[in-house]
Enzyme design. Sequence first.
Site, PDB file in Angstrom:
ATOM      1  N   ASN A 214      46.214  49.613  38.982  1.00 59.65           N
ATOM      2  CA  ASN A 214      46.192  48.490  38.464  1.00 59.65           C
ATOM      3  C   ASN A 214      47.164  48.340  37.341  1.00 59.65           C
ATOM      4  O   ASN A 214      47.694  47.167  37.063  1.00 59.65           O
ATOM      5  CB  ASN A 214      44.635  47.707  38.212  1.00 59.65           C
ATOM      6  CG  ASN A 214      43.826  47.646  39.307  1.00 59.65           C
ATOM      7  OD1 ASN A 214      44.319  47.247  40.273  1.00 59.65           O
ATOM      8  ND2 ASN A 214      42.375  47.361  38.993  1.00 59.65           N
ATOM      9  N   PHE A 255      54.599  41.587  43.734  1.00 58.50           N
ATOM     10  CA  PHE A 255      54.056  41.556  42.300  1.00 58.50           C
ATOM     11  C   PHE A 255      55.113  41.364  41.138  1.00 58.50           C
ATOM     12  O   PHE A 255      55.212  42.166  40.127  1.00 58.50           O
ATOM     13  CB  PHE A 255      53.299  43.035  41.851  1.00 58.50           C
ATOM     14  CG  PHE A 255      51.676  42.864  42.488  1.00 58.50           C
ATOM     15  CD1 PHE A 255      50.781  42.135  41.835  1.00 58.50           C
ATOM     16  CD2 PHE A 255      51.885  43.232  43.821  1.00 58.50           C
ATOM     17  CE1 PHE A 255      49.571  42.313  42.471  1.00 58.50           C
ATOM     18  CE2 PHE A 255      50.644  43.278  44.376  1.00 58.50           C
ATOM     19  CZ  PHE A 255      49.350  42.810  43.590  1.00 58.50           C
ATOM     20  N   GLY A 263      45.460  37.159  35.690  1.00 67.67           N
ATOM     21  CA  GLY A 263      43.992  37.364  35.061  1.00 67.67           C
ATOM     22  C   GLY A 263      43.000  38.065  36.275  1.00 67.67           C
ATOM     23  O   GLY A 263      43.796  38.977  36.757  1.00 67.67           O
ATOM     24  N   CYS A 266      40.041  42.744  37.307  1.00 69.60           N
ATOM     25  CA  CYS A 266      40.651  44.157  37.286  1.00 69.60           C
ATOM     26  C   CYS A 266      41.781  44.210  36.331  1.00 69.60           C
ATOM     27  O   CYS A 266      41.523  45.035  35.499  1.00 69.60           O
ATOM     28  CB  CYS A 266      41.271  44.391  38.737  1.00 69.60           C
ATOM     29  SG  CYS A 266      39.859  44.475  40.191  1.00 69.60           S
TER      30      CYS A 266
END
Length: 443
Positions: A214, A255, A263, A266
């Site tokens: 993440n 990404f 937001g 995670c």
Amino acid sequence: MTISIIGTGYVGLVTGTCFAEMGNKVWCIDIDKTKIEKLNNGTIPIFEPGLEEMVLRNKKDGRLNFTTDYKTAIPCSEICFIAVGTPPGEDGSADIHYVLEAAKEIARNIQQYTIIVDKSTVPVGTADLVRQTINEILKRRGETIGFDVVSNPEFLKEGVAIEDFMRPDRVVVGTDSKKAAKIMEELYQPFVGTSHPLIMMDIKSAEITKYAANAMLATRISFMNEIAKLCDTVGGDVRAVRKGIGTDKRIGMDFLHASCGYGGSCFPKDVKELIALGKRHGFKMLIAEAVEEVNNAQKKIIIEQIIKKYGNNLSGKTFGIWGLAFKPQTDDMRESPAITIITELVKLGAKIKAYDPEAHETAKLYLRDIPKDSIIYAKDMWEAIKEADALILVTEWKQFRQPDFNKIKELLKEPVIFDGKNIYDIELLREKGFEHHCIGRNI
């Protein structure tokens, strides 16, 4: 197999339902009696495409059960998943209080060899604490019952969680037990194959993997938002830059979209825990700290654009907001940029008319401190912009992607759009007479 899932939040409910779909008998346990009553009556507490139908089907067929009673579920379960919340504390560290409470309940009720699985996102070393907690209670019980603790982090994307679980990129299992490894491999066999591997590793590596994954994705987002600011400063189009770097096979396109910040449940929490983990061990996670700093600033980029146009006093101004959830296909408002944008606008004196296809009720909880006369929750996207001074796009729901711009122009006081997701064509809007404010496209 018979499986218990402790916690019926997002991860727990999806996990339990998908295991039931594959023929397992699943007990979903929660201390929230109201939530369990609603689930037993067919009311699903979260919005996730495809979940309601799957829950109702498996409940009807007797494979999926909901209860508050540990004594009913735990003794007959071969595997117990802990899928409770781990909210960040004031210092950013994940709070594992609920995880350890779940471990205590398991220890009080197991009657046979059981695999205890940390499905919650937990700090490195949590499996050791869970094992210690269970051993202490078994000792007090005077019982010698075999068990293993396994780390099995989740990688579900809200909005496509069912697809992610049923056809995962990979399944990560951390264990130091051959017996547990074999059972977990059997459990996940229907979900994995040659292109969707089950990856076995040690427990601490599995715990780190979740945070690392993440944090890496959050880093890509924040990096591209930094590039967007550079484009706005010196001139350039961040979308062209994205294409220029994303076509490099070593980088890829995912990404790398500039926006008004990330937001969700995670990325913000996991980046904070990674920073806190470093502090606990005496070193700074410099990249993670920068990622968080950039994202916090990025959530205010729309506010900066609005102030530049209208000034610091927004009294008498009304802004129509499209999108409240942190991303499409969910009603999740956790750390949503919409919270920052709306809060700051109201502080400057503005009124808000907001619309989201799913997140209205959730938004009312997260924005409960906003004065009621400062925000209206519109019944549809058009009511949200009627007589508004400008439209602010925050969440890129499909129905917002190709709207009737002539109708937008008729409803707004002025043809002004603040595009927080860079989804609209600059040239098209200019041709239609719009003033279009976007991110990283100073061309």
